[in-house]
Write a protein that holds these residues in place. Structure first.
Motif, PDB file in Angstrom:
ATOM      1  N   ARG A  14       6.307 -12.870  -8.923  1.00 14.88           N
ATOM      2  CA  ARG A  14       5.721 -13.743  -9.937  1.00 14.88           C
ATOM      3  C   ARG A  14       4.931 -14.892  -9.303  1.00 14.88           C
ATOM      4  NH1 ARG A  14       6.919  -9.852 -12.532  1.00 14.88           N
ATOM      5  NH2 ARG A  14       8.116  -9.843 -14.469  1.00 14.88           N
ATOM      6  N   SER A  15       4.311 -14.618  -8.193  1.00 12.22           N
ATOM      7  CA  SER A  15       3.555 -15.649  -7.504  1.00 12.22           C
ATOM      8  C   SER A  15       2.395 -16.139  -8.355  1.00 12.22           C
ATOM      9  CB  SER A  15       3.002 -15.083  -6.179  1.00 12.22           C
ATOM     10  OG  SER A  15       2.087 -15.990  -5.624  1.00 12.22           O
ATOM     11  N   ARG A  16       2.190 -17.438  -8.376  1.00 12.46           N
ATOM     12  CA  ARG A  16       1.086 -17.996  -9.133  1.00 12.46           C
ATOM     13  C   ARG A  16      -0.201 -18.028  -8.317  1.00 12.46           C
ATOM     14  NH1 ARG A  16       3.056 -21.622 -13.554  1.00 12.46           N
ATOM     15  NH2 ARG A  16       5.269 -21.210 -13.749  1.00 12.46           N
ATOM     16  N   ARG A  17      -0.101 -17.634  -7.073  1.00 16.38           N
ATOM     17  CA  ARG A  17      -1.304 -17.644  -6.235  1.00 16.38           C
ATOM     18  C   ARG A  17      -2.172 -16.444  -6.581  1.00 16.38           C
ATOM     19  NH1 ARG A  17      -2.521 -15.109  -1.580  1.00 16.38           N
ATOM     20  NH2 ARG A  17      -0.382 -14.321  -1.368  1.00 16.38           N
ATOM     21  N   SER A  18      -3.413 -16.685  -6.969  1.00 15.31           N
ATOM     22  CA  SER A  18      -4.316 -15.598  -7.344  1.00 15.31           C
ATOM     23  C   SER A  18      -4.720 -14.814  -6.102  1.00 15.31           C
ATOM     24  CB  SER A  18      -5.565 -16.170  -8.028  1.00 15.31           C
ATOM     25  OG  SER A  18      -6.440 -15.126  -8.396  1.00 15.31           O
ATOM     26  N   VAL A  19      -4.667 -13.489  -6.213  1.00 17.17           N
ATOM     27  CA  VAL A  19      -5.058 -12.628  -5.103  1.00 17.17           C
ATOM     28  C   VAL A  19      -6.274 -11.821  -5.513  1.00 17.17           C
ATOM     29  CG1 VAL A  19      -2.710 -12.490  -4.214  1.00 17.17           C
ATOM     30  CG2 VAL A  19      -3.491 -10.789  -5.855  1.00 17.17           C
ATOM     31  N   SER A  20      -6.909 -11.187  -4.549  1.00 18.69           N
ATOM     32  CA  SER A  20      -8.128 -10.443  -4.821  1.00 18.69           C
ATOM     33  C   SER A  20      -7.839  -9.221  -5.691  1.00 18.69           C
ATOM     34  CB  SER A  20      -8.778 -10.002  -3.510  1.00 18.69           C
ATOM     35  OG  SER A  20      -7.915  -9.139  -2.797  1.00 18.69           O
ATOM     36  N   THR A  21      -8.872  -8.727  -6.340  1.00 21.71           N
ATOM     37  CA  THR A  21      -8.736  -7.600  -7.252  1.00 21.71           C
ATOM     38  C   THR A  21      -8.448  -6.301  -6.517  1.00 21.71           C
ATOM     39  OG1 THR A  21     -10.189  -8.616  -8.894  1.00 21.71           O
ATOM     40  CG2 THR A  21      -9.961  -6.216  -8.989  1.00 21.71           C
ATOM     41  N   PHE A  22      -9.053  -6.139  -5.336  1.00 23.36           N
ATOM     42  CA  PHE A  22      -8.933  -4.875  -4.627  1.00 23.36           C
ATOM     43  C   PHE A  22      -8.144  -5.032  -3.331  1.00 23.36           C
ATOM     44  CE2 PHE A  22     -12.833  -4.473  -7.161  1.00 23.36           C
ATOM     45  CZ  PHE A  22     -12.497  -3.345  -7.909  1.00 23.36           C
ATOM     46  N   PRO A  31      -1.939  11.719  -2.498  1.00 23.73           N
ATOM     47  CA  PRO A  31      -2.184  13.090  -2.979  1.00 23.73           C
ATOM     48  C   PRO A  31      -2.029  13.235  -4.487  1.00 23.73           C
ATOM     49  CG  PRO A  31      -0.911  13.148  -0.958  1.00 23.73           C
ATOM     50  CD  PRO A  31      -1.013  11.707  -1.343  1.00 23.73           C
ATOM     51  N   ARG A  32      -1.034  12.525  -5.068  1.00 20.45           N
ATOM     52  CA  ARG A  32      -0.823  12.641  -6.508  1.00 20.45           C
ATOM     53  C   ARG A  32      -2.021  12.106  -7.291  1.00 20.45           C
ATOM     54  NH1 ARG A  32       0.148   8.011  -9.119  1.00 20.45           N
ATOM     55  NH2 ARG A  32       0.721   6.171  -7.899  1.00 20.45           N
ATOM     56  N   GLN A  33      -2.659  11.055  -6.770  1.00 19.00           N
ATOM     57  CA  GLN A  33      -3.836  10.516  -7.436  1.00 19.00           C
ATOM     58  C   GLN A  33      -4.992  11.501  -7.378  1.00 19.00           C
ATOM     59  OE1 GLN A  33      -3.309   6.609  -5.080  1.00 19.00           O
ATOM     60  NE2 GLN A  33      -4.550   6.027  -6.838  1.00 19.00           N
ATOM     61  N   LEU A  34      -5.167  12.120  -6.231  1.00 20.00           N
ATOM     62  CA  LEU A  34      -6.247  13.103  -6.080  1.00 20.00           C
ATOM     63  C   LEU A  34      -6.017  14.305  -6.989  1.00 20.00           C
ATOM     64  CD1 LEU A  34      -6.710  12.979  -2.204  1.00 20.00           C
ATOM     65  CD2 LEU A  34      -8.148  11.910  -3.960  1.00 20.00           C
ATOM     66  N   MET A  35      -4.775  14.762  -7.088  1.00 16.55           N
ATOM     67  CA  MET A  35      -4.464  15.891  -7.958  1.00 16.55           C
ATOM     68  C   MET A  35      -4.695  15.529  -9.418  1.00 16.55           C
ATOM     69  SD  MET A  35      -1.010  17.524  -6.240  1.00 16.55           S
ATOM     70  CE  MET A  35      -0.878  18.684  -7.597  1.00 16.55           C
ATOM     71  N   ALA A  36      -4.307  14.308  -9.795  1.00 15.95           N
ATOM     72  CA  ALA A  36      -4.507  13.861 -11.171  1.00 15.95           C
ATOM     73  C   ALA A  36      -5.992  13.784 -11.494  1.00 15.95           C
ATOM     74  CB  ALA A  36      -3.844  12.501 -11.373  1.00 15.95           C
ATOM     75  N   ALA A  37      -6.781  13.232 -10.577  1.00 13.62           N
ATOM     76  CA  ALA A  37      -8.221  13.127 -10.799  1.00 13.62           C
ATOM     77  C   ALA A  37      -8.863  14.510 -10.897  1.00 13.62           C
ATOM     78  CB  ALA A  37      -8.867  12.328  -9.670  1.00 13.62           C
ATOM     79  N   LEU A  71     -10.282   3.505  -7.846  1.00 11.86           N
ATOM     80  CA  LEU A  71     -10.614   2.418  -6.928  1.00 11.86           C
ATOM     81  C   LEU A  71      -9.322   1.770  -6.405  1.00 11.86           C
ATOM     82  CD1 LEU A  71     -13.578   0.714  -8.854  1.00 11.86           C
ATOM     83  CD2 LEU A  71     -13.723   2.201  -6.846  1.00 11.86           C
ATOM     84  N   PRO A  72      -9.394   1.109  -5.259  1.00 18.50           N
ATOM     85  CA  PRO A  72      -8.179   0.515  -4.678  1.00 18.50           C
ATOM     86  C   PRO A  72      -7.752  -0.777  -5.369  1.00 18.50           C
ATOM     87  CG  PRO A  72     -10.053   0.031  -3.283  1.00 18.50           C
ATOM     88  CD  PRO A  72     -10.561   0.966  -4.347  1.00 18.50           C
ATOM     89  N   TRP A  73      -7.406  -0.683  -6.674  1.00 21.53           N
ATOM     90  CA  TRP A  73      -6.905  -1.862  -7.384  1.00 21.53           C
ATOM     91  C   TRP A  73      -5.648  -2.367  -6.687  1.00 21.53           C
ATOM     92  CZ3 TRP A  73     -10.237  -3.428 -11.046  1.00 21.53           C
ATOM     93  CH2 TRP A  73     -11.098  -2.474 -11.601  1.00 21.53           C
ATOM     94  N   ARG A  74      -5.571  -3.660  -6.495  1.00 22.92           N
ATOM     95  CA  ARG A  74      -4.470  -4.219  -5.725  1.00 22.92           C
ATOM     96  C   ARG A  74      -3.159  -4.181  -6.508  1.00 22.92           C
ATOM     97  NH1 ARG A  74      -3.818  -7.324  -1.293  1.00 22.92           N
ATOM     98  NH2 ARG A  74      -6.064  -7.576  -1.004  1.00 22.92           N
ATOM     99  N   GLN A 204      -4.330   5.751 -11.431  1.00 19.24           N
ATOM    100  CA  GLN A 204      -4.234   4.364 -10.959  1.00 19.24           C
ATOM    101  C   GLN A 204      -3.336   4.232  -9.739  1.00 19.24           C
ATOM    102  OE1 GLN A 204      -3.048   2.448 -14.726  1.00 19.24           O
ATOM    103  NE2 GLN A 204      -4.188   0.693 -13.986  1.00 19.24           N
ATOM    104  N   PRO A 205      -3.692   3.370  -8.809  1.00 15.21           N
ATOM    105  CA  PRO A 205      -2.757   3.043  -7.715  1.00 15.21           C
ATOM    106  C   PRO A 205      -1.514   2.372  -8.282  1.00 15.21           C
ATOM    107  CG  PRO A 205      -4.978   2.285  -7.217  1.00 15.21           C
ATOM    108  CD  PRO A 205      -4.981   2.665  -8.663  1.00 15.21           C
TER     109      PRO A 205
END
Length: 265
Positions: A14-22, A31-37, A71-74, A204-205
């Motif tokens: 629950r960190s309040r520090r904003s981090v980058s999107t990716f 592999p599961r993401q590639l199979m799903a796509a 995409l590499p969503w963080r 999604q990641p």
């Protein structure tokens, strides 16, 4: 489709520090993401092959959405800004929202088919059955206990996920069920649609509270039941009602989890 036990994206710390999107550039898809796509792409190819006009536009939107969601969503997502979470949410709704817009523009024939009234009673039972299968306790929903266990979430995060649960249900029915009402032989397209419906939730990641035996069972049962409702009633509306009944508990939970502290937004 939102499982009643929890479609919510994992927030992590629950960190309040904003981090980058990716995530860093060294990220690689699992592999599961590639199979799903690939499964979603197969459905898109099916739409392109059997259809024309609007169905082909939907096919392109499906592929575009799969790319965006891959995409590499963080993750974990808890420290990301509200704008970042909304960007990811809307990226995952490209195809459903596009299908909604196309339906409003083209007014296809299936739009006026409602089916006999008793199919809606069946739909209520199907939606309730999926909620039961998910393991959600209604008492915990009404008291707010489930939201308390999951913990608070930034207002913008909860609103984004609630929006996806509501709008996504409508768009996904148009996207995955309506096409079977537009083709002469719906069997193969229906099978591709059902598998793609399950697969598109796994591109999604992050774990996203998916991958357990129970959540997978709910997704598969939902895909089969909603397709069966559509084919049997020859209308998309009973499946839409069942989908909304299934999603409502999670929408409520996400709104209950919203943290009043505006500095999270």
């Amino acid at each position: 489709m939102t499982t009643a036990a929890g479609r919510a994206v994992h927030d992590g710390s629950r960190s309040r520090r904003s981090v980058s999107t990716f995530a860093p550039v060294g990220w690689r898809p699992e592999p599961r993401q590639l199979m799903a796509a690939a499964t979603v792409a197969a459905f898109a190819v099916g739409l392109w092959t059997v259809g024309s006009g609007a169905l082909r536009v939907v096919a392109v939107l499906l592929v575009a959405e799969a790319v965006l969601m891959g995409l590499p969503w963080r993750v974990p997502r808890g420290g990301r800004s509200g704008a970042s979470i909304w960007a990811e949410t809307l990226a995952g709704l490209v195809a459903p929202l596009g299908a909604l817009a196309l339906t409003a523009y083209t007014a296809p024939q299936w739009l006026t088919r409602t089916g006999p009234w008793w199919w809606f009673a069946v739909a209520l039972a199907v939606g309730a059955g999926l909620v039961v299968l998910s393991g959600l306790r209604p008492a915990g929903l009404f008291t707010g206990e489930l939201a308390f266990v999951l913990g608070p979430t930034p207002r913008s995060h909860g609103s984004a996920r609630a929006f996806a649960g509501a709008v996504g249900a409508v768009g996904e029915e148009i996207l995955f069920r309506a096409p079977v009402l537009m083709v002469a032989d719906p069997a193969l397209l229906g099978l591709l649609a059902a598998t793609a419906f399950v697969a598109q939730h796994h591109i999604q990641p992050g774990a996203n509270r998916r991958g357990t035996v129970r959540s997978t069972a709910v997704e598969i049962a939902g895909a089969v039941a909603l397709l069966a409702l559509t084919l049997a009633s020859q209308s998309v509306y009973p499946a839409l009602l069942a989908h909304l009944v299934n999603n409502i508990p999670q929408i409520v939970i996400e709104l209950q989890r919203e943290n009043e502290d505006r500095s999270w937004s």
